[in-house]
Design an enzyme around this catalytic site. Sequence first.
Site, PDB file in Angstrom:
ATOM      1  N   ASP A  41      45.458 -50.716  22.674  1.00 35.68           N
ATOM      2  CA  ASP A  41      46.472 -51.704  22.281  1.00 35.68           C
ATOM      3  C   ASP A  41      46.281 -52.946  23.142  1.00 35.68           C
ATOM      4  O   ASP A  41      45.758 -52.874  24.256  1.00 35.68           O
ATOM      5  CB  ASP A  41      47.883 -51.149  22.474  1.00 35.68           C
ATOM      6  CG  ASP A  41      48.237 -50.074  21.454  1.00 35.68           C
ATOM      7  OD1 ASP A  41      47.652 -50.090  20.355  1.00 35.68           O
ATOM      8  OD2 ASP A  41      49.098 -49.229  21.758  1.00 35.68           O
ATOM      9  N   ASP A  77      48.086 -51.203  13.894  1.00 34.69           N
ATOM     10  CA  ASP A  77      49.544 -51.090  13.805  1.00 34.69           C
ATOM     11  C   ASP A  77      50.121 -52.181  12.913  1.00 34.69           C
ATOM     12  O   ASP A  77      51.086 -51.951  12.176  1.00 34.69           O
ATOM     13  CB  ASP A  77      50.174 -51.188  15.203  1.00 34.69           C
ATOM     14  CG  ASP A  77      49.744 -50.061  16.119  1.00 34.69           C
ATOM     15  OD1 ASP A  77      49.456 -48.970  15.600  1.00 34.69           O
ATOM     16  OD2 ASP A  77      49.685 -50.270  17.339  1.00 34.69           O
TER      17      ASP A  77
END
Length: 213
Positions: free
Chosen positions: A150, A169
């Site tokens: 991330d 995401d």
Amino acid sequence: MTLTFKQYKWIWLIALAGLTVGADQITKSMVRGSLARPIEGLYPPPCDPDGKLEQRERLRSKPAVTVVDGYFHLRYVENCGGAFGFLSSRSEKTRRPFFFLTSILATGFLIYLFWRIGPREKVLMVAFSVILGGAIGNVIDRIWLGYVVDFVEWHIKDRARWPTFNIADVGITVGLVLILIDSFFLAGKREKAIAAEAGKGQAGGEEKPADAK
């Protein structure tokens, strides 16, 4: 050669899901190269702090890159959980089988839903394609690295912070928003249009005997 709708929609799925996976993996590769530095040492396996120590290279985050001061930063993060850090505090023995099973079930379910899509449901075609691409992007990380990379941080100064996320995401979130839009604003209109066409077909069928007299 003219493509049928069934052929067209599967090409659309492969193309859009592939673009989502490609964008996700390319940005993660850039982040690993620019926002993290490798450090050699004795470390446990990724996401398994109680595992056996082994000599390997581990990435450590460099200082965050400020995009919008106080609101938007880029930082390398190793996410052992799911989307937006889901289950990140659980043990690896719990996470690994859970994510493996849910990934298989979710992929199968998405493909089944996509198979049922009709010509009028183009918004759902886009939604399921980007969701599938996002899911595959994060599964690739989990299989290849043992964790998900991330790097996008959104926050409002020090008062509120959104969980760090990535392009995969984003794809999943956009797909879910599109499904909600279709459910609340488009599905009703689509059903009315189908019912109207069916009514016209029935009216046309009833007129034929009168014409034959």
